[in-house]
Motif scaffolding. Structure first.
Motif, PDB file in Angstrom:
ATOM      1  N   LEU A 352       0.768  -0.813  -0.570  1.00 18.77           N
ATOM      2  CA  LEU A 352      -0.035  -0.431  -0.334  1.00 18.77           C
ATOM      3  C   LEU A 352       1.210   1.062  -0.430  1.00 18.77           C
ATOM      4  CD1 LEU A 352      -2.925  -1.135   2.541  1.00 18.77           C
ATOM      5  CD2 LEU A 352      -2.570  -1.192  -0.288  1.00 18.77           C
ATOM      6  N   MET A 353       2.064   1.150   0.133  1.00 20.77           N
ATOM      7  CA  MET A 353       3.344   2.317   0.204  1.00 20.77           C
ATOM      8  C   MET A 353       2.871   2.636  -1.259  1.00 20.77           C
ATOM      9  SD  MET A 353       7.352   1.855   0.471  1.00 20.77           S
ATOM     10  CE  MET A 353       8.383   2.925  -0.113  1.00 20.77           C
ATOM     11  N   LYS A 354       2.890   2.686  -2.268  1.00 23.14           N
ATOM     12  CA  LYS A 354       3.173   3.807  -3.649  1.00 23.14           C
ATOM     13  C   LYS A 354       2.082   4.602  -3.454  1.00 23.14           C
ATOM     14  CE  LYS A 354       0.248   0.437  -6.167  1.00 23.14           C
ATOM     15  NZ  LYS A 354      -0.301  -0.233  -5.590  1.00 23.14           N
ATOM     16  N   ASP A 355       0.386   4.724  -2.671  1.00 24.46           N
ATOM     17  CA  ASP A 355      -0.305   5.395  -2.368  1.00 24.46           C
ATOM     18  C   ASP A 355      -0.420   6.547  -1.174  1.00 24.46           C
ATOM     19  OD1 ASP A 355      -1.597   4.719  -5.294  1.00 24.46           O
ATOM     20  OD2 ASP A 355      -1.878   3.011  -4.700  1.00 24.46           O
ATOM     21  N   GLY A 356       0.636   5.528  -0.059  1.00 22.20           N
ATOM     22  CA  GLY A 356       0.699   6.819   0.738  1.00 22.20           C
ATOM     23  C   GLY A 356       1.839   7.267   0.826  1.00 22.20           C
ATOM     24  N   ILE A 357       3.062   7.287  -0.159  1.00 24.16           N
ATOM     25  CA  ILE A 357       4.191   8.688   0.325  1.00 24.16           C
ATOM     26  C   ILE A 357       4.593   9.434  -1.399  1.00 24.16           C
ATOM     27  CG2 ILE A 357       5.050   6.523   1.765  1.00 24.16           C
ATOM     28  CD1 ILE A 357       6.709   5.896  -1.077  1.00 24.16           C
ATOM     29  N   GLY A 358       5.516   9.907  -0.818  1.00 28.66           N
ATOM     30  CA  GLY A 358       5.579  10.889  -1.965  1.00 28.66           C
ATOM     31  C   GLY A 358       4.655  11.936  -1.289  1.00 28.66           C
ATOM     32  N   ASP A 359       4.877  12.793  -2.465  1.00 27.48           N
ATOM     33  CA  ASP A 359       3.629  14.511  -1.822  1.00 27.48           C
ATOM     34  C   ASP A 359       2.863  14.499  -1.440  1.00 27.48           C
ATOM     35  OD1 ASP A 359       5.362  16.929  -2.766  1.00 27.48           O
ATOM     36  OD2 ASP A 359       4.502  17.018  -4.494  1.00 27.48           O
ATOM     37  N   ASN A 360       2.264  15.525  -0.274  1.00 27.76           N
ATOM     38  CA  ASN A 360       1.369  15.024   0.829  1.00 27.76           C
ATOM     39  C   ASN A 360       1.242  14.859   2.112  1.00 27.76           C
ATOM     40  OD1 ASN A 360      -0.048  17.269  -1.397  1.00 27.76           O
ATOM     41  ND2 ASN A 360      -0.972  16.114  -2.168  1.00 27.76           N
ATOM     42  N   PHE A 361       2.583  13.392   1.799  1.00 30.52           N
ATOM     43  CA  PHE A 361       2.313  12.299   2.800  1.00 30.52           C
ATOM     44  C   PHE A 361       3.708  12.032   3.085  1.00 30.52           C
ATOM     45  CE2 PHE A 361      -0.724  10.504  -0.504  1.00 30.52           C
ATOM     46  CZ  PHE A 361      -1.983  10.463  -0.101  1.00 30.52           C
ATOM     47  N   THR A 362       4.985  12.062   2.629  1.00 37.45           N
ATOM     48  CA  THR A 362       5.957  11.998   3.302  1.00 37.45           C
ATOM     49  C   THR A 362       6.819  13.150   2.639  1.00 37.45           C
ATOM     50  OG1 THR A 362       6.508  10.325   1.986  1.00 37.45           O
ATOM     51  CG2 THR A 362       5.686   9.453   3.912  1.00 37.45           C
TER      52      THR A 362
END
Lengths: 479, 588
Positions: A352-362
């Motif tokens: 599920l990581m791919k949709d919960g990281i990056g801009d706005n998340f991490t």
């Protein structure tokens, strides 16, 4: 009209066969009354006309064909629930064992639960900051996820689970809304004790519901333990709107209990003697995690399992991996080097990581950075196997850089103290610092814009080292 | 009145009825006071055995079992598109609405298709006309992009004796009445039923000579699949089966997608739902959901319905193929379906074959994959079903029975590799163990549409990869340093191919889908670099000085740097290669 059926036709293992039973329903609970007025409970697992097969939870010892009577309760196995269960301790079948008396039931639930409607689910996207670099950066835990820890005996999986429970945060979250359900299946007394001590120490014991089925408790109850725990978790999450973290340990004991029961029923075994329905059975547990539209709570699962003989292709880890949304694999050789937590980078994964990281998340560089770390570390493994053949001295200079990168990643990035809580920025910066020991041209998974921003050349490394040291100092001061 | 049939024994999802002669094989029955759906799977003198599609907790012996005289069927009509069903075609949104709960109750009684929805129907037949099986008698707009064609059921024909005018109708309204030779009367509504285990007939099977374009470079160039073909995607957990299936569903050039989540994760289905409704289809400008049917039987839903879900999916796919559409069906995962077979077979105490799977496993698998085809339909149109089945081998061991038997019946094998997945090389299709048998069927299409170079490039790329594989054996033993420069070049070029071409980033806007022309141009530039570099090396220019030019790195990143619509940029790359090599050649 209540009928007591006296005696039995056959007793074998934990199973009792009765004849001439009328009106029994499948999976119904029964009460078994012994002559000395003690009660045991059981469940109907097969019906053939008027003959029923009952599984007795507390075991069949001292039962004879004539010294007890059986009464149908008219409903399947249920558990009593109310907001007061927080802080309580139960046995594997959901009976209180903390001498605080029965739970005053506001509601009763069938422990088998019902399948969640896929269209009612909310796709989980909020990441949980565990403060552990390897998990936060490389296998990010998401609220509503089921992320098991694959371990082996002798490794510190219990510490890791306790540390996650202690440190797990979502930024700006309301801490009152948090609850823990802990289910111990077939674990040693000390292990159960360790968890309860660590919950107490981190101040979450009053928000914890504990289900204990220790290694010397009946195995029939072991099959019920996770079901009781998850029914409780669903109640807390979806009716009381809490964010529930469920720790299930040890799933291997659970699956072995299932195998024992299956063989005593005379079922056709599948792989390694486990019943053919092991996948469906495990799925009926693991799938009870997630978030739904109708409630603001969530159930996040961290099952722990010890891989028999450290074999990841053994049916238990294998089937678990097919159901859960990734896995955190602990590696014995890393543990041997004294690295904690010994998370095997390449075989660990969070789906599920791919949709919960990056801009706005991490942070916006997180996805590419993680990708690059995996790719580069995979190369490290190739270099190590080459070095074991031709010797380190014969390696090319670039290969030697990979070796150094690998060692740094293990000793600085993976390795952290049991009470060290790193922020996500810290973890990501650490990773960049270590990645910068490789030449820029080797970083083919990151686009140039990000490299310009974060890649540290010689000068920047010096600065970075200062930052790193300062950060480390800060951490040690806080302790 | 005949004697009522009642439950005798219960064992998990298997229920038996004693001394009954009323049931027929595969008949749909309703079991117990809850009326749980079930299917007759075995009959002998003493017992009739039924597999129940729902949780059997709480059933009692003595409760009634009622037959329906029809086999397990699906309802085919407008309203299927964009919907999400469970394994026995119950609409999950309607179940949620009806129960107002996030959990599925037993025996939820909801209609398959909305009975209230009104369609604007265009009736295209007239009174007195002779209707043949499978003929179109009316059309209506089902979603913004799909026109639904109502078909005469394949087992019915006759003369139209009564017909309604075009106008607004609901699913169960009668559109026409036909009478066959034996004077039997049939009412044609907007929908009809069809048994899930019987393939819908077609007029003729056509050759598989048009590729299904997926926009995934590895698949389109190295291992192409034909429309109407079948492919298997085997891989251990974490190898990226589901991601591959999602990418194919999103980007392949089929008209309609049927996505069957068979015994997989609930969160994945909710991901498909949310992603597909956000993803705008470039062709129509409408959300993907407008042309997608989802079947969700997650791993915690009853096991017997999991077994049925694959058949439900393929029957829906066949129905839309019969309207002349190209349908792609993704089945994730067929191993769960095989395990459901094993589980039920175990409850029936059948003699197990390999690893506890029933002996009829191969025949069931072949029956399923044979339903994929490109055909001329009964109404004279051309349609196809391409089946892409994920296989989840136990312990990632490809020698297990489901993978082996699937391999026999598909012609495309996209083997996902754990070590590639560990290095996050996605799609993790292993180019050494995967294969496609469609080359011969498709080559003429590729030559016609992309020129003979495409096939030539593919061959060369393949050769380099195979040569690299051989060289890597040596490198593993002695290191890359000892290789001569021309072999080092093979390794460097293979690296560009692997990272720059085969690996594809599903989350990158330009890279998630790549048209065939760009694929061809990418191969062209990579091979051009190879050819030129080979030439320089043979003039004893060291490879290290070629690598310093940065061309290899640049080509590795061209997949991101060159947008899909600016293919002329490739010529700049060729020019740059020429110029840089020229200068280095002059220097020496």
């Amino acid at each position: 009209m209540i009928i007591d059926y006296v005696g039995a036709q056959e007793i074998s293992g934990s199973l009792v066969v009765l004849n001439n039973i009328k009106g029994a329903s499948f999976e119904e609970m029964v009460e078994i009354r012994l002559k000395n007025a003690l009660k045991r409970y059981g469940r109907i697992i097969q019906i053939d006309g008027e003959q029923v097969v009952i599984q007795v939870f507390e075991g069949t010892h001292s039962l004879s064909l004539s010294n007890f009577s059986t009464r149908l309760t008219g409903h399947p196995m249920q558990i009593s629930l109310s907001p007061e269960i927080l802080g309580r301790t139960f046995n594997g079948a959901g009976k209180p064992i903390d001498s605080l008396g029965e739970v005053f039931a506001l509601t009763k639930r069938d422990i088998n639960g019902k399948p969640m409607n896929p269209v009612s689910r909310i796709y989980p996207r909020d990441y949980i900051n565990t403060g552990i670099s390897s998990i936060d950066v490389l296998a990010t835990l998401i609220r509503g996820q089921k992320l098991p820890i694959f371990s082996g005996s002798g490794m510190r999986h219990n510490d890791l689970a306790a540390q996650i429970v202690k440190q797990a945060r979502i930024s700006a979250e309301n801490k009152d809304n948090f609850a823990i359900v802990f289910a111990a299946m077939g674990v040693k007394n000390d292990v159960a004790d360790y968890f309860r001590r660590s919950f107490r120490k981190s101040g979450v014991i009053s928000k914890t519901v504990t289900f204990l089925n220790l290694s010397n408790d009946p195995i029939v109850e072991r099959v019920l333990t996770p079901r009781c725990a998850l029914t409780t978790a669903e109640y807390l999450a979806f009716e009381l709107n809490k964010h529930v973290l469920v720790v299930l340990t040890d799933m291997t004991s659970y699956a072995e209990a299932l195998r024992e029961l299956s063989s005593s029923k005379g079922e056709i075994p599948g792989r390694k003697g486990f019943p053919g329905y092991l996948y469906s059975d495990l799925a009926s547990l693991y799938e009870r995690a997630g978030m739904v539209k109708q409630s603001s709570g969530s159930v996040t699962q961290i099952p722990i399992l010890t891989m028999p003989n450290d074999d990841i292709t053994h049916p238990i880890p294998d089937l678990t991996g097919y159901i859960t949304e990734g896995q955190i694999v602990l590696d014995k050789s890393l543990a041997g080097k004294g690295i904690y937590p010994p998370v095997s980078i390449l075989s660990s994964l969070s789906r599920l990581m791919k949709d919960g990281i990056g801009d706005n998340f991490t942070r916006h560089d997180h996805p590419s950075l993680a990708n690059q770390l995996f790719a580069s570390y995979a190369k490290v493994m190739d270099v190590i196997s080459l070095a074991s053949v031709i010797g380190e001295d014969e390696l090319s200079s670039i290969d030697r850089k990979y070796l150094k990168f690998g060692r740094l990643l293990e000793s600085k990035f993976l390795n952290q103290a049991f009470d060290e809580n790193r922020s996500i920025e810290q973890s990501l910066d650490f990773a960049w610092l270590i990645l910068s020991t490789l030449p820029k041209s080797e970083l083919d998974r990151i686009d140039d814009k990000l490299l310009d921003l974060y890649y540290r050349d010689e000068n920047k490394i010096k600065q970075g080292k200062a930052v790193l040291n300062a950060a480390l100092n800060d951490i040690s001061k806080e302790d | 009145m005949a004697k009522e049939n009642v439950i005798f024994g219960i064992n998990g999802p298997v229920v038996t009825v004693k001394n009954s002669k009323d049931f027929s094989m595969m008949e749909l029955v309703f079991v117990g006071n809850f009326k749980l759906a079930g299917e007759v799977i075995n009959i002998n003198e003493k017992f009739t055995t039924i597999q129940v599609y729902e949780e059997t907790t709480g059933l009692r012996p003595g409760e009634p079992v009622v037959g329906t005289n029809s086999t397990m069927s699906v309802t085919l009509g407008p309203g299927i598109m964009s919907n999400i069903f469970d394994g026995i075609q119950r609409p999950l949104f309607d179940i949620e609405k009806q129960s107002n709960d996030s959990f599925i109750d037993k025996a939820a009684d909801v209609s398959v298709l909305s009975l209230e929805r009104v369609f604007d129907v265009n009736v295209i037949i007239s009174k007195g006309e002779e209707l043949l099986p499978g003929q179109i008698y009316a059309t209506c707009k089902e979603t913004e992009v799909i026109i639904h064609k109502c078909l005469v059921p394949p087992n019915i024909s006759g003369k139209v004796v009564k017909v309604s005018k075009s106008g607004k109708y609901k699913v169960n309204d009668t559109i026409a009445v036909i009478k066959n030779e034996n004077s039997n009367i049939f009412n044609l509504t907007l929908c009809h039923k069809w048994p899930i285990r019987i393939p819908r007939p077609v007029a003729k099977r056509l050759g598989a000579n048009i590729p299904l374009i997926t926009g995934q470079r590895t698949l389109d160039t190295l291992f192409p699949i034909a429309k109407g073909g079948a492919a298997a995607v085997p891989g251990g957990f974490g190898a990226g089966k589901t991601m591959t299936q999602h990418q194919l569903a999103k980007w392949c050039d089929a008209d309609i997608i049927v996505y069957v989540g068979c015994g997989e994760r609930g969160n994945e289905m909710s991901q498909v739902l949310s992603e597909f409704s956000e993803l705008i289809d470039p062709k129509s400008g409408r959300p993907m959901t407008d042309r997608t049917i989802l079947i969700a039987n997650t791993s915690n839903m009853p096991v017997a319905a999991r077994e049925a879900s694959i058949y439900t999916g393929i029957t829906l796919a066949e129905y839309y193929r019969d309207m002349g559409y190209d349908v792609a069906m993704m089945a994730d995962s067929t191993s769960r379906w095989a395990e459901a077979l094993r589980e039920i077979s175990g409850r029936l105490e059948e003699m197990p074959a390999e690893e506890g799977f029933p002996a009829y496993l191969p025949s069931r698998i072949s029956e399923f994959y044979e339903r994929a085809s490109r055909s001329k339909t009964l109404c004279g149109l051309e349609g196809s079903i391409t089946v892409i089945g994920a296989v989840s081998p136990q312990g990632a061991d490809f020698s297990e029975p489901v993978t082996q038997n699937t391999k026999r019946f598909v012609r495309c094998f996209w083997a996902l590799d754990k070590s590639l997945a560990y290095a996050r090389h996605y799609p993790a299709v292993n180019w050494m163990t995967s294969y496609s048998e469609y080359f011969n069927d498709l080559d003429s299409w590729f030559t016609k549409n992309l020129g003979y170079e495409f096939i030539d490039y593919r061959k060369k790329i393949n050769e380099i990869l195979h040569e690299e594989d051989k060289l890597m054996e040596i490198v593993k033993l002695v290191g890359a340093d000892v290789l001569p420069d021309n072999q080092k070049l093979v390794i460097e070029i293979a690296k560009v191919i692997r990272v720059g071409f085969l690996q594809q980033n599903a989350f990158h806007k330009e890279d998630t889908f790549v048209n065939l022309e760009k694929q061809k141009q990418m191969m062209r530039v990579i091979l051009y670099l190879n050819q030129k570099a080979k030439h320089l090396i043979s003039s004893s220019i060291p490879i290290s000085s070629l690598i310093k030019l940065g061309l290899f790195e640049k080509l590795t990143k061209m997949k991101y740097d060159i947008p899909n619509n600016k293919l002329e940029m490739f010529n700049d790359y060729i020019k740059e290669i020429d110029e840089k090599f020229e200068t280095i050649f002059k220097k020496v």
